[in-house]
Design a protein around this motif. Sequence first.
Motif, short mmCIF file in Angstrom:
data_model
loop_
_atom_site.label_atom_id
_atom_site.label_comp_id
_atom_site.label_asym_id
_atom_site.label_seq_id
_atom_site.Cartn_x
_atom_site.Cartn_y
_atom_site.Cartn_z
N LYS A 18 -2.58 -2.49 6.35
CA LYS A 18 -1.38 -2.33 7.18
C LYS A 18 -0.35 -3.41 6.85
N MET A 19 0.92 -3.04 6.86
CA MET A 19 1.98 -4.01 6.63
C MET A 19 1.94 -5.10 7.71
N ILE A 20 2.12 -6.35 7.29
CA ILE A 20 2.13 -7.48 8.23
C ILE A 20 3.58 -7.74 8.64
N PHE A 45 -2.24 2.92 8.78
CA PHE A 45 -1.00 3.19 9.51
C PHE A 45 -0.32 1.86 9.84
N ASP A 46 0.88 1.68 9.32
CA ASP A 46 1.62 0.45 9.60
C ASP A 46 1.98 0.36 11.08
N GLU A 100 0.82 -1.22 0.00
CA GLU A 100 0.00 0.00 0.00
C GLU A 100 0.85 1.27 0.00
N CYS A 101 2.15 1.13 -0.20
CA CYS A 101 3.03 2.30 -0.11
C CYS A 101 2.75 3.29 -1.24
N HIS A 102 3.29 4.48 -1.10
CA HIS A 102 3.18 5.49 -2.16
C HIS A 102 4.04 5.08 -3.35
N TYR A 103 3.58 5.41 -4.54
CA TYR A 103 4.30 4.98 -5.75
C TYR A 103 5.69 5.60 -5.86
N TYR A 133 11.01 -4.98 -2.46
CA TYR A 133 10.18 -6.11 -2.04
C TYR A 133 8.93 -5.57 -1.36
N PHE A 134 7.78 -5.85 -1.97
CA PHE A 134 6.52 -5.34 -1.44
C PHE A 134 5.93 -6.34 -0.45
N ILE A 135 5.71 -5.87 0.76
CA ILE A 135 5.26 -6.73 1.85
C ILE A 135 3.74 -6.76 1.89
N LYS A 136 3.19 -7.94 2.10
CA LYS A 136 1.74 -8.11 2.16
C LYS A 136 1.14 -7.28 3.29
#
Length: 508
Positions: A233-235, A268-269, A204-207, A224-227
């Motif tokens: 929210k990042m897991i 919010f992560d 979900e990060c900004h491009y 590396y994009f985290i699920k």
Amino acid sequence: VGVCKQEMLQKKNAVLVDGVILNGPIMDSKAGEKFVEEACKIIMEEIVQKADDVTEKVCEWQAPETLKQILDLEMRDTGESHQKLLQLCQDVIKYSIKTSHPRFFNQLYAGIDYYSLVARFITEALNPSVYTYEVSPVFLLVEEAVIKKMIEFIGWEEGDGIFNPGGSVSNMYAMNLARYKFWPDIKEKGLSGLPRLVLFTSEECHYSMKKAASFLGIGTENVYFIKTDERGKMIPEELEKQVQRARKEGSAPFLVCATAGTTVLGAFDPLDKIADICEKHGLWLHVDASWGGSALISRKHCRLLHGIHRADSVAWNPHKMLLAGIQCCALLVKDNSGLLKKCYCAEAAYLFQQDKFYDVSYDTGDKSIQCSRRPDAFKFWLMWKALGTTGLEQRVNRALALARYLVEEIKKREGFQLLLEPEYANVCFWYIPPSLRKMEDGPEFWQKLHQVAPIIKERMMKKGSMMLGYQPHRGKVNFFRQVVISPQVSREDMDFLLDEIQLLAKDL
């Protein structure tokens, strides 16, 4: 022109060089002052005084080819008359989007702050560049004071920072700074001697994270994009897996970018848990709080960023929730040993001379990748001076309270459906028109619903009644994303938004 030239030459001490008369100014100051005065009157009447008038249109929509003709964009050999120029100013205002209108909900910025606006008028008129104390004494001290205060809200005892032209640039700064921290030789020797670098950020990060990796030569394949969970929210467990995977591949992990306030869902992560993993593996933790950072000002909502004090760097954009005016974006760094300057300095002898008559530590421009740089901190400073921290806190609290009100109204109304309960100012929802309400849930239903938001958006813009963003997202068909920011927005505007959607879609 020939007569004027002859008159000038007849004057005492007239000097002519290469056919150019050098006596006196070439600019007509009186005419210029008159134009500024009349243009400012237009700005006051057409923008400032109408900023909170809901009877005005948000936009006066025109197709590109039509607008080209209206504006008369052609530049000519001879200048236009002052009246024509004033009319052009009127037209530019008329056909531009009124982002200060209470019913502009389209982006992560909106509204007008009068103190910030005055600050912009001042800096535009002074035309400063913030690199050395000798040319920008006031604005360098202002930036220092603002950065110090922002660092306090993050929870660091000390730190450093620089204002940049956008959160995307702040994220790029941070990525490059983290790389320099671990491999300082890169500044002189370049990429050739480095291992394969890997960084981690959420789905979900900004491009801008991908753009920064591309721009810096890291490569988008090494992001590396985290699920993320169902709330966006990042897991943390997934982050741990990906760090270990990168190490097994023989890569060199160096950076984790967490997000505090994602663009679409406003997620919010979990910063504390992510910080634990960064400490365990010796990774730089950057928090992109461009959108959500302003919650730090609120004693009620700062919990959203719990753990941010453990970050190595933070991007925070006061031009979003706090209305400091585009652009007003800071990169804040925990390291206070001069890392920022070491990473970016070029020590230009014609600008950063070390034998000046004052303390050259105030020549902070060598911390920036820019040379010329706007005094963006001044907008935030003057607004903060005017409102105080309490006034800024009220803006955050009111925006989130209005978002909560809208959520509760959506739940009451037939045809409206939330995607999820928001935790910030992003309210995401579908509008299901009457013709689809009895339709079975299935591919055809979702295909038809996907077409609804774009049609409503077109109608609202052509009517000029409001602006509201929409998008598909992670397998979900088009939905509206309403963002509350402006303190000029009221409960009545929330009600209007839902009523207007129903009105615009009554025949769908």
